[in-house]
Each structure stands twice: as structure tokens, then as C-alpha cells.
Scaffold this active site. Structure first.
Site, PDB file in Angstrom:
ATOM      1  N   ARG A   1       4.194  77.967 -16.609  1.00 13.79           N
ATOM      2  CA  ARG A   1       3.023  78.134 -15.750  1.00 13.79           C
ATOM      3  C   ARG A   1       1.929  78.917 -16.475  1.00 13.79           C
ATOM      4  O   ARG A   1       2.149  79.484 -17.552  1.00 13.79           O
ATOM      5  CB  ARG A   1       3.400  78.842 -14.448  1.00 13.79           C
ATOM      6  CG  ARG A   1       3.872  80.276 -14.623  1.00 13.79           C
ATOM      7  CD  ARG A   1       4.266  80.894 -13.295  1.00 13.79           C
ATOM      8  NE  ARG A   1       4.771  82.259 -13.442  1.00 13.79           N
ATOM      9  CZ  ARG A   1       4.006  83.343 -13.363  1.00 13.79           C
ATOM     10  NH1 ARG A   1       2.705  83.234 -13.145  1.00 13.79           N
ATOM     11  NH2 ARG A   1       4.543  84.549 -13.494  1.00 13.79           N
TER      12      ARG A   1
ATOM     13  N   SER B   1      -1.555  81.716 -15.735  1.00 13.19           N
ATOM     14  CA  SER B   1      -2.187  82.626 -14.786  1.00 13.19           C
ATOM     15  C   SER B   1      -3.226  83.478 -15.517  1.00 13.19           C
ATOM     16  O   SER B   1      -3.292  83.477 -16.749  1.00 13.19           O
ATOM     17  CB  SER B   1      -1.143  83.529 -14.108  1.00 13.19           C
ATOM     18  OG  SER B   1      -0.665  84.507 -15.016  1.00 13.19           O
TER      19      SER B   1
ATOM     20  N   GLU C   1       3.894  70.266 -39.329  1.00 15.75           N
ATOM     21  CA  GLU C   1       3.943  70.154 -37.869  1.00 15.75           C
ATOM     22  C   GLU C   1       3.941  68.688 -37.444  1.00 15.75           C
ATOM     23  O   GLU C   1       3.206  67.876 -38.006  1.00 15.75           O
ATOM     24  CB  GLU C   1       2.732  70.873 -37.263  1.00 15.75           C
ATOM     25  CG  GLU C   1       2.552  70.693 -35.766  1.00 15.75           C
ATOM     26  CD  GLU C   1       1.300  71.375 -35.257  1.00 15.75           C
ATOM     27  OE1 GLU C   1       0.734  70.881 -34.258  1.00 15.75           O
ATOM     28  OE2 GLU C   1       0.862  72.391 -35.843  1.00 15.75           O
TER      29      GLU C   1
ATOM     30  N   GLU D   1       0.916  66.306 -26.936  1.00 18.52           N
ATOM     31  CA  GLU D   1      -0.203  67.248 -26.858  1.00 18.52           C
ATOM     32  C   GLU D   1      -1.255  66.545 -26.014  1.00 18.52           C
ATOM     33  O   GLU D   1      -1.810  65.530 -26.432  1.00 18.52           O
ATOM     34  CB  GLU D   1      -0.759  67.602 -28.228  1.00 18.52           C
ATOM     35  CG  GLU D   1      -1.891  68.623 -28.142  1.00 18.52           C
ATOM     36  CD  GLU D   1      -2.486  68.961 -29.500  1.00 18.52           C
ATOM     37  OE1 GLU D   1      -2.974  70.091 -29.654  1.00 18.52           O
ATOM     38  OE2 GLU D   1      -2.479  68.087 -30.389  1.00 18.52           O
TER      39      GLU D   1
ATOM     40  N   ARG E   1      -1.803  77.681 -45.956  1.00 15.21           N
ATOM     41  CA  ARG E   1      -2.152  78.887 -45.205  1.00 15.21           C
ATOM     42  C   ARG E   1      -3.131  79.797 -45.948  1.00 15.21           C
ATOM     43  O   ARG E   1      -3.942  80.464 -45.337  1.00 15.21           O
ATOM     44  CB  ARG E   1      -0.874  79.648 -44.831  1.00 15.21           C
ATOM     45  CG  ARG E   1      -0.067  78.932 -43.752  1.00 15.21           C
ATOM     46  CD  ARG E   1      -0.806  78.950 -42.434  1.00 15.21           C
ATOM     47  NE  ARG E   1      -0.266  78.000 -41.447  1.00 15.21           N
ATOM     48  CZ  ARG E   1      -0.778  77.831 -40.244  1.00 15.21           C
ATOM     49  NH1 ARG E   1      -1.837  78.517 -39.864  1.00 15.21           N
ATOM     50  NH2 ARG E   1      -0.267  76.942 -39.415  1.00 15.21           N
TER      51      ARG E   1
END
Length: 316
Positions: free
Chosen positions: A101, A103, A167, A172, A197
Site C-alpha cells: 500500500r 500513504s 535489471e 512496471e 554506476r
């Protein structure tokens, strides 16, 4: 040394027993054959990381069944792409579903959000993330049966190497109607990334096929759908939606055209990650969920009914 060796052997035996027990049980997904072709002389074998989420895991105390397979956070200490702030208590399992969830409490901290030339300070968005206890590597088929949140936030199922350089995105997608130009609830992002990176570089395919849209006008938030990827080898990915092959990418020119992997392709073991994200590139465009939108908890909950993982073994 002997004690360490005994511990390793015991862990290996427990894993083997878990795998054997797993393959002797029946599951909800058994009605759906693995859509990817195993190839001559090979068969699909269910991997112990598979999870039907038919147990209870409270937000504050998730229990042994959950923690046997998952960590209730990202695979390192990063708290998510700003303004995302992952929280362990935004993940639970009940009613046969993994529930993640979102919030925004009144006292949420401000986050510096950077995307390209754009920088903004925005209130953080709390949500959840889980990471598999076991890593996977090609050849492997990973499929989730999930329902997107009806939100501007991303609902995600993906795989990532421990060093964050390779990845594969399985799901998505953005279930909300404020799509910001072509990235709405009728699209699934079926893609991958290869990173360097230092200094930071990011390659992902830009072809139109990476934002999949079917010919029925399906809004992926309206129901549960099966989305899977067959990571066949270092240079081949096959994507399946509801059992149908919808995208295949193969070869160095689309997997790693910039040679960021030094010619190896996608070869690293990967963690499986399930989460929601208030992604930076959307947030700076005004596509964070509003406080009013976040009051609708149902709309801002990503549901996963199950996730299954299969590896290839020789046919007996």
C-alpha cells in the site's frame, strides 16, 4: 571449519527438501502451463522461491512463512527513488494476496527529487518493497499474477543483480488515469536496464514494443493478469502476458548495444523484487499521487495473487 561445512550442507539439504515438497504440492497456478518452450530434453521445475501468498503476514509481524522467502525491504539500505520512502509496515499478506500500500502521513519528510535537469522538493510517499531470499539466474521463467494499483505510482515486479548493474523488468506499469503522456493503464513496460554506476550510465531499449499495449484496449488495473519473462540466456528475453508471447528481444544490439557488460550480456544472479514506487521522473512532472488520492487505500494498493518461478532441468 567442520561446523561451517556442516551448516552449509544442512542448508543445502533443507533447500533440496523444500524444492521436492514444493513440486509435490498443488497450486493455483497449476491450471496455467508454463508458456515458454522448455526445449528438447528439458522440463520446467518449480523453484522454492515461488509463493502463492496463502498465509497471513501482518504489517508489523509477518511471521515465519513470509520471512522464509522474503525480506520486507529493498535488497540494500536505499529507501527508493525520491519521493518514495519504503516502509516495512506497508507490506502485508492476507486474503490470499500480497498487499503493498501507499500513504502520506502529515509529518512525512520532504524529499529532494531530481530527474534530468529538473529538481523539486516534494513530500515523501510511503509505500512498500519486498526482496526474495533466493536469487535466480537464466534459464529461468518468472511470472506474477497481479492487479495494478489504480494510481500514478508504479506497480512493479522485477529482478536486479546485487550490485545494481543488471535489471529485468517483469511488470512496471501505472494504473492511474493521470498518465502524463502515453504511459497509462493500457501499457505494460516490458524492458531491462544495464547500468554503469561510476560514472553513471543507464541503457534500456527505447523501441515502441517496450511499452506493450494490446489490441483490445485492456486497462491492466481492472483485473488480475499474468505477466512473465523467460530469461533464456544472456542475450534473449521473452515476455508473456496472460500466456501469450508478446515480446522477444534477442542479440547484443538490443540487450547491450553500448557494451556496458563487456560483452557478457545479462549473466548475473538476480534478486526478485516486488514494490510500488513514486518515481522521480513522474513526480517532477506533477504525477505524484495527491493527498486526496491517497485517502483511497484500495486504489493505492498493489495486489499480487501469486508469483511462480521455474528453472530448466533435464527430462528424466
Amino acid at each position: 571449519m567442520k561446523r561451517k561445512l556442516f551448516t552449509i550442507c544442512l542448508a543445502s539439504l533443507q533447500f533440496a527438501c523444500a524444492a521436492e515438497n514444493l513440486n509435490n504440492k498443488s497450486y493455483e497456478w497449476d491450471i496455467y502451463p508454463v508458456p515458454a518452450n522448455a526445449g528438447d530434453g528439458m522440463v520446467w521445475k518449480l523453484h522454492p522461491q515461488s509463493d502463492d501468498f496463502n498465509y497471513i503476514a501482518d504489517e508489523k509481524d509477518k511471521g515465519k512463512e513470509f520471512y522464509a522467502k522474503w525480506t520486507d525491504f529493498y535488497h540494500n539500505h536505499w529507501t527508493g527513488p525520491a519521493p518514495t520512502i519504503w516502509q516495512r509496515d506497508h507490506v502485508s499478506v492476507s486474503d490470499g494476496f500480497l498487499k503493498i500500500r501507499a500513504s502520506r502521513p502529515e509529518d512525512v519528510p520532504l524529499k529532494k527529487v531530481v530527474s534530468g535537469p529538473n529538481t523539486k522538493e516534494l513530500p515523501g510517499t510511503y509505500t512498500g518493497c519486498i526482496t526474495s531470499k533466493t536469487r535466480v539466474k537464466y534459464p529461468v521463467y518468472v511470472e506474477a499474477y497481479a492487479k495494478l494499483s489504480n494510481s500514478t505510482m508504479a506497480s512493479d515486479v522485477w529482478m536486479l543483480s546485487p550490485d545494481d548493474t543488471q535489471e529485468i523488468d517483469i511488470i512496471e506499469a501505472y494504473g492511474g488515469d493521470r498518465d502524463g503522456g502515453g504511459y497509462g493503464a493500457d501499457r505494460l513496460h516490458l524492458s531491462h536496464h544495464i547500468f554503469i554506476r561510476q560514472p553513471f550510465k543507464d541503457y534500456q531499449p527505447k523501441d515502441s514494443g517496450s511499452w506493450y499495449k494490446d489490441d483490445k484496449g485492456t486497462l491492466w488495473r481492472d483485473d488480475f493478469h499474468r505477466v512473465g519473462v523467460f530469461w533464456k540466456d544472456p542475450f534473449t528475453l521473452e515476455y508473456y502476458v496472460d500466456g501469450e508471447l508478446v515480446r522477444t528481444i534477442s542479440g547484443k544490439d538490443i540487450i547491450d548495444p553500448n557494451n556496458y557488460t563487456g560483452g557478457t550480456g545479462l549473466v548475473k544472479d538476480m534478486d526478485i523484487i516486488i514494490n510500488m514506487e513514486d518515481q522521480s521522473w513522474r513526480a517532477v512532472k506533477g504525477l505524484s499521487p495527491t493527498d486526496e488520492e491517497l485517502k483511497n487505500v484500495e486504489d493505492h494498493t498493489f495486489l499480487v495473487d501469486w508469483i511462480r518461478v521455474y528453472t530448466l532441468v533435464p527430462e528424466e
